[in-house]
Design an enzyme around this catalytic site. Structure first.
Site, PDB file in Angstrom:
ATOM      1  N   HIS A 183      41.757  38.803  31.055  1.00  0.00           N
ATOM      2  CA  HIS A 183      41.822  38.480  29.617  1.00  0.00           C
ATOM      3  C   HIS A 183      40.511  37.833  29.156  1.00  0.00           C
ATOM      4  CE1 HIS A 183      46.288  38.248  30.570  1.00  0.00           C
ATOM      5  NE2 HIS A 183      46.272  39.091  29.562  1.00  0.00           N
ATOM      6  N   LYS A 190      43.101  48.454  32.623  1.00  0.00           N
ATOM      7  CA  LYS A 190      44.198  48.477  33.599  1.00  0.00           C
ATOM      8  C   LYS A 190      45.392  49.183  32.957  1.00  0.00           C
ATOM      9  CE  LYS A 190      47.003  45.068  34.626  1.00  0.00           C
ATOM     10  NZ  LYS A 190      48.334  45.698  34.418  1.00  0.00           N
ATOM     11  N   SER A 250      49.051  39.548  34.800  1.00  0.00           N
ATOM     12  CA  SER A 250      49.887  38.348  34.686  1.00  0.00           C
ATOM     13  C   SER A 250      51.049  38.428  35.665  1.00  0.00           C
ATOM     14  CB  SER A 250      50.437  38.223  33.263  1.00  0.00           C
ATOM     15  OG  SER A 250      49.368  38.267  32.344  1.00  0.00           O
TER      16      SER A 250
END
Ligand code: PAF
Length: 257
Positions: free
Chosen positions: A34, A146, A183
């Site tokens: 991020h 991704k 995450s």
């Protein structure tokens, strides 16, 4: 760094900006992937807005939503240190005044790959991204490769609906052992975390057919959702861990045979 929680605040923020606005939409649980999007935005625009919102309409599995990691205090510290100008943190009630009566549906690519076993996932993603782009009105918005399928569907939506934001794809950021940062990696058990990099390593072998690779992944103990080569890119998704709280990993690599 401003924290914006209402629709009025985010609209007013976008309107008051004198220069260019960059936008990084996230669901929190931030990692260096991020931050690479934030950095790119900071280099290319005057002010960067990040949204943190765990969007329920893109989760087809209630357990996946319930288990989605949350690290808000650290996220905000990371964003402040990264030089973000404002963070938008809406609620469902604010973002979905229609209670999801309206949606953005793509009828082709969104039904393949991750869309095949996650019905409604990309409709939820496209709908929330459309809402966020309409509220923030950035000149540029940044998405990681991704989620390559998400990135191409968002690009397609922006073109189809004549939105005025430029969508910019950014390279996958990997851990030292090759695992794509995500995450969801926070939910891997220690044992699965050790095994997870094998997914990318096997996916990257250009000599194997998709079928052969699938068999190798199964033999290595992964539950395979899909492996598919499209053009020069190979896409894969696997599931690891306890069936009560499975962790889904996705990845894609350039394959030149
Ligand atoms: O990639 C994500 O984190 C999410 O799909 C996004 C783009 C923030 C929409 O909820």
């Amino acid at each position: 760094m401003k924290i914006l929680k209402s629709i009025a605040e985010i609209r007013a923020y976008g309107k008051a900006v004198a220069g260019t606005l960059g936008f990084v939409p996230t669901m929190g649980a931030l990692h260096p992937g991020h931050l690479s999007l934030v950095e790119r935005s900071r280099n290319e625009t005057d002010l960067t807005v990040v949204s943190i919102y765990v969007n329920p309409t893109q989760f087809n599995n209630p357990n996946d939503l319930a288990n989605y990691p949350e690290t808000l205090t650290v996220d905000l510290q990371m964003l402040e240190a990264a030089g973000v100008s404002a963070v938008f943190m809406p609620t469902y009630e604010l973002l979905y005044p229609d209670d999801y009566a309206y949606e953005v549906d793509e009828k082709q690519f969104s039904k393949e790959l991750c869309g095949e076993n996650r019905p409604g996932h990309f409709t939820g993603v496209l709908t929330v991204v459309m809402k966020l782009l309409n509220l923030v009105k950035p000149q540029k918005a940044y998405f990681g490769e991704k989620d390559f399928q998400q990135l191409s569907l968002v690009k397609g939506m922006v073109e189809a609906f004549f939105l005025e934001t430029e969508i910019i794809g950014c390279p996958i950021i990997r851990e030292d052992d090759g695992l794509a940062m995500s995450s969801r990696n926070l939910n891997l058990s220690r044992c699965d975390r050790r095994k997870a990099p094998l997914f990318c390593r096997l996916l990257s072998n250009p000599k194997w057919s998709d079928e052969h690779l699938k068999a190798r992944l199964v033999r290595a103990g992964f539950e395979v959702d899909y492996v598919l080569t499209k053009g020069s890119r190979r896409f894969g998704a696997v599931v690891m861990g306890d069936p009560a709280a499975p962790v889904r990993l996705i990845d894609n690599v350039e394959v030149v045979s």
